[in-house]
Design a protein around this motif. Structure first.
Motif, PDB file in Angstrom:
ATOM      1  N   GLY A   1       9.530 -11.699  31.924  1.00 20.14           N
ATOM      2  CA  GLY A   1      10.023 -11.472  30.579  1.00 20.14           C
ATOM      3  C   GLY A   1       9.575 -10.175  29.946  1.00 20.14           C
ATOM      4  N   SER A   2       8.800  -9.368  30.661  1.00 20.51           N
ATOM      5  CA  SER A   2       8.336  -8.094  30.098  1.00 20.51           C
ATOM      6  C   SER A   2       9.500  -7.197  29.718  1.00 20.51           C
ATOM      7  CB  SER A   2       7.435  -7.359  31.098  1.00 20.51           C
ATOM      8  OG  SER A   2       6.279  -8.093  31.379  1.00 20.51           O
ATOM      9  N   ILE A   3      10.537  -7.220  30.559  1.00 15.98           N
ATOM     10  CA  ILE A   3      11.727  -6.397  30.311  1.00 15.98           C
ATOM     11  C   ILE A   3      12.924  -7.345  30.263  1.00 15.98           C
ATOM     12  CG2 ILE A   3      13.135  -4.474  31.146  1.00 15.98           C
ATOM     13  CD1 ILE A   3      10.619  -3.497  32.626  1.00 15.98           C
ATOM     14  N   PRO A   4      13.380  -7.707  29.057  1.00 18.02           N
ATOM     15  CA  PRO A   4      14.461  -8.700  28.920  1.00 18.02           C
ATOM     16  C   PRO A   4      15.769  -8.267  29.578  1.00 18.02           C
ATOM     17  CG  PRO A   4      13.338  -8.325  26.824  1.00 18.02           C
ATOM     18  CD  PRO A   4      12.872  -7.262  27.765  1.00 18.02           C
ATOM     19  N   SER A   5      16.099  -6.975  29.474  1.00 15.86           N
ATOM     20  CA  SER A   5      17.361  -6.483  30.018  1.00 15.86           C
ATOM     21  C   SER A   5      17.075  -5.412  31.071  1.00 15.86           C
ATOM     22  CB  SER A   5      18.237  -5.901  28.897  1.00 15.86           C
ATOM     23  OG  SER A   5      19.456  -5.413  29.407  1.00 15.86           O
ATOM     24  N   VAL A   6      17.212  -5.800  32.336  1.00 14.00           N
ATOM     25  CA  VAL A   6      16.928  -4.873  33.433  1.00 14.00           C
ATOM     26  C   VAL A   6      18.028  -3.829  33.542  1.00 14.00           C
ATOM     27  CG1 VAL A   6      16.646  -4.701  35.942  1.00 14.00           C
ATOM     28  CG2 VAL A   6      15.604  -6.593  34.701  1.00 14.00           C
ATOM     29  N   HIS A   7      17.631  -2.583  33.783  1.00 10.68           N
ATOM     30  CA  HIS A   7      18.570  -1.470  33.884  1.00 10.68           C
ATOM     31  C   HIS A   7      19.557  -1.716  35.026  1.00 10.68           C
ATOM     32  CE1 HIS A   7      19.662   2.810  33.238  1.00 10.68           C
ATOM     33  NE2 HIS A   7      19.925   2.805  34.533  1.00 10.68           N
ATOM     34  N   PRO A   8      20.861  -1.544  34.796  1.00 11.37           N
ATOM     35  CA  PRO A   8      21.851  -1.747  35.876  1.00 11.37           C
ATOM     36  C   PRO A   8      21.627  -0.757  37.021  1.00 11.37           C
ATOM     37  CG  PRO A   8      22.924  -1.657  33.727  1.00 11.37           C
ATOM     38  CD  PRO A   8      21.505  -1.219  33.516  1.00 11.37           C
ATOM     39  N   SER A   9      21.667  -1.234  38.237  1.00 10.11           N
ATOM     40  CA  SER A   9      21.395  -0.371  39.387  1.00 10.11           C
ATOM     41  C   SER A   9      22.449   0.718  39.558  1.00 10.11           C
ATOM     42  CB  SER A   9      21.319  -1.211  40.668  1.00 10.11           C
ATOM     43  OG  SER A   9      22.554  -1.840  40.929  1.00 10.11           O
ATOM     44  N   TRP A  10      23.637   0.522  38.972  1.00  5.86           N
ATOM     45  CA  TRP A  10      24.722   1.491  39.134  1.00  5.86           C
ATOM     46  C   TRP A  10      24.715   2.579  38.052  1.00  5.86           C
ATOM     47  CZ3 TRP A  10      27.227   1.412  34.562  1.00  5.86           C
ATOM     48  CH2 TRP A  10      27.191   0.219  33.816  1.00  5.86           C
ATOM     49  N   LYS A  11      23.880   2.423  37.041  1.00  7.04           N
ATOM     50  CA  LYS A  11      23.881   3.361  35.910  1.00  7.04           C
ATOM     51  C   LYS A  11      22.990   4.566  36.227  1.00  7.04           C
ATOM     52  CE  LYS A  11      23.269   3.470  30.869  1.00  7.04           C
ATOM     53  NZ  LYS A  11      22.856   2.671  29.676  1.00  7.04           N
ATOM     54  N   PRO A  12      23.550   5.773  36.314  1.00 11.19           N
ATOM     55  CA  PRO A  12      22.795   6.921  36.820  1.00 11.19           C
ATOM     56  C   PRO A  12      21.978   7.685  35.783  1.00 11.19           C
ATOM     57  CG  PRO A  12      25.060   7.569  36.480  1.00 11.19           C
ATOM     58  CD  PRO A  12      24.974   6.096  36.121  1.00 11.19           C
ATOM     59  N   PHE A  13      21.783   7.136  34.616  1.00 10.21           N
ATOM     60  CA  PHE A  13      20.993   7.839  33.600  1.00 10.21           C
ATOM     61  C   PHE A  13      20.313   6.821  32.698  1.00 10.21           C
ATOM     62  CE2 PHE A  13      25.312   7.282  32.067  1.00 10.21           C
ATOM     63  CZ  PHE A  13      25.127   6.720  30.816  1.00 10.21           C
ATOM     64  N   GLY A  14      19.308   7.299  31.959  1.00 15.39           N
ATOM     65  CA  GLY A  14      18.564   6.430  31.066  1.00 15.39           C
ATOM     66  C   GLY A  14      17.212   7.040  30.759  1.00 15.39           C
ATOM     67  N   PRO A  15      16.267   6.263  30.233  1.00 15.80           N
ATOM     68  CA  PRO A  15      14.938   6.786  29.901  1.00 15.80           C
ATOM     69  C   PRO A  15      14.249   7.386  31.132  1.00 15.80           C
ATOM     70  CG  PRO A  15      15.251   4.581  29.001  1.00 15.80           C
ATOM     71  CD  PRO A  15      16.410   4.832  29.902  1.00 15.80           C
ATOM     72  N   GLY A  16      13.597   8.514  30.957  1.00 22.16           N
ATOM     73  CA  GLY A  16      12.862   9.132  32.056  1.00 22.16           C
ATOM     74  C   GLY A  16      13.719   9.867  33.064  1.00 22.16           C
ATOM     75  N   PHE A  17      14.989  10.142  32.734  1.00 20.68           N
ATOM     76  CA  PHE A  17      15.876  10.809  33.684  1.00 20.68           C
ATOM     77  C   PHE A  17      15.332  12.193  34.060  1.00 20.68           C
ATOM     78  CE2 PHE A  17      19.380  13.651  34.739  1.00 20.68           C
ATOM     79  CZ  PHE A  17      20.107  12.917  35.662  1.00 20.68           C
ATOM     80  N   GLY A  18      14.961  12.985  33.063  1.00 21.83           N
ATOM     81  CA  GLY A  18      14.443  14.330  33.330  1.00 21.83           C
ATOM     82  C   GLY A  18      13.145  14.296  34.123  1.00 21.83           C
ATOM     83  N   ILE A  19      12.297  13.303  33.843  1.00 26.50           N
ATOM     84  CA  ILE A  19      11.047  13.146  34.594  1.00 26.50           C
ATOM     85  C   ILE A  19      11.364  12.841  36.049  1.00 26.50           C
ATOM     86  CG2 ILE A  19       8.928  11.793  34.771  1.00 26.50           C
ATOM     87  CD1 ILE A  19       9.230  11.199  31.756  1.00 26.50           C
ATOM     88  N   HIS A  20      12.369  12.024  36.263  1.00 28.87           N
ATOM     89  CA  HIS A  20      12.786  11.655  37.615  1.00 28.87           C
ATOM     90  C   HIS A  20      13.267  12.885  38.386  1.00 28.87           C
ATOM     91  CE1 HIS A  20      15.038   9.544  40.800  1.00 28.87           C
ATOM     92  NE2 HIS A  20      14.386   8.448  40.459  1.00 28.87           N
ATOM     93  N   VAL A  21      14.024  13.752  37.743  1.00 32.49           N
ATOM     94  CA  VAL A  21      14.503  14.977  38.391  1.00 32.49           C
ATOM     95  C   VAL A  21      13.318  15.864  38.774  1.00 32.49           C
ATOM     96  CG1 VAL A  21      15.839  17.099  38.098  1.00 32.49           C
ATOM     97  CG2 VAL A  21      16.730  14.943  37.188  1.00 32.49           C
ATOM     98  N   PHE A  22      12.380  16.034  37.850  1.00 31.90           N
ATOM     99  CA  PHE A  22      11.214  16.879  38.109  1.00 31.90           C
ATOM    100  C   PHE A  22      10.391  16.327  39.270  1.00 31.90           C
ATOM    101  CE2 PHE A  22       6.833  18.320  36.596  1.00 31.90           C
ATOM    102  CZ  PHE A  22       6.951  19.553  37.224  1.00 31.90           C
ATOM    103  N   ARG A  23      10.227  15.013  39.297  1.00 33.10           N
ATOM    104  CA  ARG A  23       9.511  14.385  40.411  1.00 33.10           C
ATOM    105  C   ARG A  23      10.204  14.676  41.729  1.00 33.10           C
ATOM    106  NH1 ARG A  23      10.637   8.342  41.806  1.00 33.10           N
ATOM    107  NH2 ARG A  23      12.387   9.510  42.711  1.00 33.10           N
TER     108      ARG A  23
END
Length: 249
Positions: free
Chosen positions: A100-122
């Motif tokens: 229950g920590s995250i009520p709505s899990v991010h859809p696996s097909w959605k290519p953007f969201g929080p931390g997108f720029g951090i993900h690119v840098f990584r």
């Protein structure tokens, strides 16, 4: 990528925990062996186009933009492919440990969201390890050992990917913290940045007894990130090199 899912899930849990690497891996498998691969099917499906991106797409990009441009464009393309799957995986791992920590899990097909720029840098750092760090590491190992064979090549690849894994570890943990901390989304951008900076300071700096030093979480995260990305990318480089060598001339 599916095979290293437990390493990835342990690293995700470490973004919001000060437990040791062994304790985190125990948490990953706390509900049974199969649970260690929670969310791995999403990253496994994304890994097929992801690895094509790391190989053929990189060489295409590098053909007109050079190695640096190839690394950057490959990393951006890779994020567009795997961001949704990795974010879904991370949030499922978090919910497995704390339901229950995250009520709505991010859809696996959605290519953007929080931390997108951090993900690119990584990904830029990780791809640089694969495409820029492995060759000098391999050369150094050959000079020290006085040999040049498949083992020195494998060792050079692993060493280069370990270097990239260590450099990208704090960035990956920041991404993990961002996508597994839902309350960040409701905060203004300035407050989000403050929270992220505070996370990095709390994670990697120890200010006890009036002194500032690196915390004990630094070697933990470097080790766990290396177990994840260095192993996966070294497997990839080995497969790629073998296929190129066996390709009909």
């Amino acid at each position: 990528m599916f095979s290293v899912t437990p390493f990835r899930n342990g690293l995700t849990l470490g973004a919001t925990s000060s437990a040791s690497a062994m304790e985190l891996y125990k948490q990953v498998f706390a509900e049974g062996l199969a649970k260690g691969w929670t969310g791995g099917t999403f990253t496994a499906r994304a890994a097929c186009p992801q690895f094509l991106c790391l190989g053929p797409a990189y060489h295409f990009y590098a053909s007109f933009s050079g190695v640096g441009g190839g690394v950057l464009l490959t990393s951006l393309t890779e994020t567009l492919i795997v961001y949704g799957a990795e974010t879904c995986n991370a949030q499922m791992a978090k919910n497995q440990k704390s339901p229950g920590s995250i009520p709505s899990v991010h859809p696996s097909w959605k290519p953007f969201g929080p931390g997108f720029g951090i993900h690119v840098f990584r990904n830029v750092i990780a791809t640089a390890g694969l495409r820029m760090f492995c060759t000098p590491c391999r050369t150094a190992i050959e000079q020290v050992s006085g040999k040049s064979n498949s083992m020195t090549t494998l060792a050079g690849d692993f060493a280069g990917n370990v270097c990239a894994a260590c450099l990208s570890a704090p960035v990956h943990q920041l991404y993990g913290y961002t996508v597994t901390t839902p309350e960040l989304r409701s905060l203004p951008a300035a407050e989000q940045r403050e929270k992220m900076i505070s996370f990095l300071k709390d994670q990697y700096l120890d200010k006890s007894n009036g002194r500032t030093r690196l915390s004990g979480l630094v070697p933990r995260d470097l080790f766990m990130r290396s177990m994840y990305v260095a192993v996966a990318y070294t497997m990839y480089s080995t497969v790629e090199r073998t296929m190129v060598a066996c390709w009909p001339k």
